[in-house]
Motif scaffolding. Sequence first.
Motif, PDB file in Angstrom:
ATOM      1  N   SER A  55       0.827  -1.204   0.000  1.00 57.22           N
ATOM      2  CA  SER A  55       0.000   0.000   0.000  1.00 57.22           C
ATOM      3  C   SER A  55       0.860   1.251   0.000  1.00 57.22           C
ATOM      4  N   MET A  56       1.982   1.200   0.724  1.00 55.80           N
ATOM      5  CA  MET A  56       2.905   2.340   0.747  1.00 55.80           C
ATOM      6  C   MET A  56       3.467   2.604  -0.644  1.00 55.80           C
ATOM      7  N   LEU A  84      -5.196  -5.153  -4.299  1.00 48.32           N
ATOM      8  CA  LEU A  84      -4.085  -6.103  -4.189  1.00 48.32           C
ATOM      9  C   LEU A  84      -3.312  -5.929  -2.886  1.00 48.32           C
ATOM     10  N   GLY A  85      -3.360  -4.734  -2.337  1.00 51.05           N
ATOM     11  CA  GLY A  85      -2.604  -4.464  -1.122  1.00 51.05           C
ATOM     12  C   GLY A  85      -3.427  -4.650   0.132  1.00 51.05           C
ATOM     13  N   TRP A  86      -4.012  -3.577   0.604  1.00 47.96           N
ATOM     14  CA  TRP A  86      -4.700  -3.585   1.896  1.00 47.96           C
ATOM     15  C   TRP A  86      -5.996  -2.794   1.754  1.00 47.96           C
ATOM     16  N   PRO A  87      -7.148  -3.444   1.764  1.00 46.76           N
ATOM     17  CA  PRO A  87      -8.425  -2.750   1.542  1.00 46.76           C
ATOM     18  C   PRO A  87      -8.665  -1.560   2.468  1.00 46.76           C
ATOM     19  N   PHE A  88      -8.166  -1.639   3.707  1.00 42.90           N
ATOM     20  CA  PHE A  88      -8.410  -0.542   4.649  1.00 42.90           C
ATOM     21  C   PHE A  88      -7.688   0.743   4.253  1.00 42.90           C
ATOM     22  N   SER A  89      -6.668   0.608   3.403  1.00 40.53           N
ATOM     23  CA  SER A  89      -5.913   1.791   2.995  1.00 40.53           C
ATOM     24  C   SER A  89      -6.696   2.683   2.035  1.00 40.53           C
ATOM     25  N   ILE A  90      -7.940   2.339   1.753  1.00 44.37           N
ATOM     26  CA  ILE A  90      -8.775   3.182   0.893  1.00 44.37           C
ATOM     27  C   ILE A  90      -8.881   4.602   1.455  1.00 44.37           C
ATOM     28  N   ASN A 141     -14.114 -10.961   2.315  1.00 41.64           N
ATOM     29  CA  ASN A 141     -13.998 -11.694   3.582  1.00 41.64           C
ATOM     30  C   ASN A 141     -13.170 -10.921   4.598  1.00 41.64           C
ATOM     31  N   LEU A 142     -12.105 -10.296   4.119  1.00 46.92           N
ATOM     32  CA  LEU A 142     -11.244  -9.506   5.010  1.00 46.92           C
ATOM     33  C   LEU A 142     -12.011  -8.346   5.632  1.00 46.92           C
ATOM     34  N   LEU A 143     -12.769  -7.631   4.789  1.00 49.78           N
ATOM     35  CA  LEU A 143     -13.546  -6.489   5.283  1.00 49.78           C
ATOM     36  C   LEU A 143     -14.656  -6.958   6.224  1.00 49.78           C
ATOM     37  N   LYS A 144     -15.332  -8.025   5.840  1.00 47.29           N
ATOM     38  CA  LYS A 144     -16.418  -8.557   6.669  1.00 47.29           C
ATOM     39  C   LYS A 144     -15.907  -8.989   8.035  1.00 47.29           C
TER      40      LYS A 144
END
Length: 445
Positions: A55-56, A84-90, A141-144
């Motif tokens: 994400s960086m 592809l990286g980290w969904p929370f980094s939105i 699934n990760l977000l859920k």
Amino acid sequence: MRIFLGLISTITETVLVVALSRRYGKRLACYVLAMLCLSSGCFFASTSFLPSSFSMYAVTLSSGLFLLEKYAAAVSVAAAGVILGWPFSILVFLPVTVYSLIRGPFGRVFLSGFLTSVSLLVLSFLADYHCYGRLTFSVFNLLKYNVLGGGESHLYGTEGPSFYFRNGFNNFNFAFILALLFLGVVPFARKKYAPDLLIVVSPVYIWLAFMSLQAHKEERFLYPIYTLICVAAAAVIDSFPDFFHDKYSSDQSIFEKIAKGLRPLILGFILCASHSRTFSMLNGYGAPLQIYQHLEYHEDSGPGSILCVGSEWHRYPSSFFVPSYISEVRWIDDGFRGLLPFPFNETLGGTTAAPAYFNNKNKASEEQYLKDIGACTLLVELDLRRPYPSRGNDLTTWEALAALPFLDRELSPALYRSFFVPYRWQQNNVFGLYKLLRRLRSDQH
């Protein structure tokens, strides 16, 4: 692997530095380049094989493309960073994405981001189906799991709201403080930095606020904004003379001249402190990697040896470092109640299997620990010389194959453990021993 990750980091940072040079001048770009190369935080994050590091990379590249006015590409890279990286980094990508849609031809920018997102989501879905053998979607699934509940992340430690601020200072020292002061500089350098650089730097504040609200905190969670911290700090240093500039006079005041002279001095101090931090980290906490490398020299332990690890499971580097004469790496129950990795068992169905010991609460499974410690041939442990006994102190059972100093953070002063101070670091810090032990054979008792 680390060389490859370092190369990706170098490419993305090059784009950002070139963009800053074209928009704001070579001086600011040089300041940012120096911090990216020498700051302790970027040194460790740039070659870490983690979603937050990816994400960086994406944040760095997307920010550079935005400053180069390549809005469609900036949004596409942002989409890749999230999926592809980290969904929370939105949250980190949000300012650049929104302003790219406003600035660029909306249809083209939106279509670029949409097609990139759909393509990557389809590829992710197909990869999930291939690996897991069923219709599932790992991004969702990760977000859920993390947003809707279910994950007991507190099992892996919780920290107070000041954790990221203390951690940010450790990794960037006074550059972190300057980065937080960027908003205060904008009124003095509005024409220079607003709105574009403000848009690029704003995720520092958004991400710090969001992550500080979470109970479970880790240093790596801040990685997505590491390069932006360097940009914000460099912009503040570059703006020092603006505080004393008289717009009604063509002559420079004495204070403005002093401020210009202070810029390289302050940057130099920050870079020296960064090197001090890196030196302290490598020399204070580098023992685990070195200890596992010692395994190569003890093949006389015999084939089928079992390597055991107790409370030091979180510093286990990788099975890549374990020689072939060791048949298994097993955990010993030292009180940790979270789920730990098991040896991979192909007979259960490979990657498509969901063994019974998996659970959606991260709770420990009784099967994850080796019940018979007598089966351990080799043992890795950290002896911090506390009142409670360590297994390695039983010289009738174990012999030390290697022992290296390891900094004891609980008993060492914060200043000296965080930064290397010449002639004082070794004297003022307290060290334990990181040990590789081997069980004595019956004929050696």
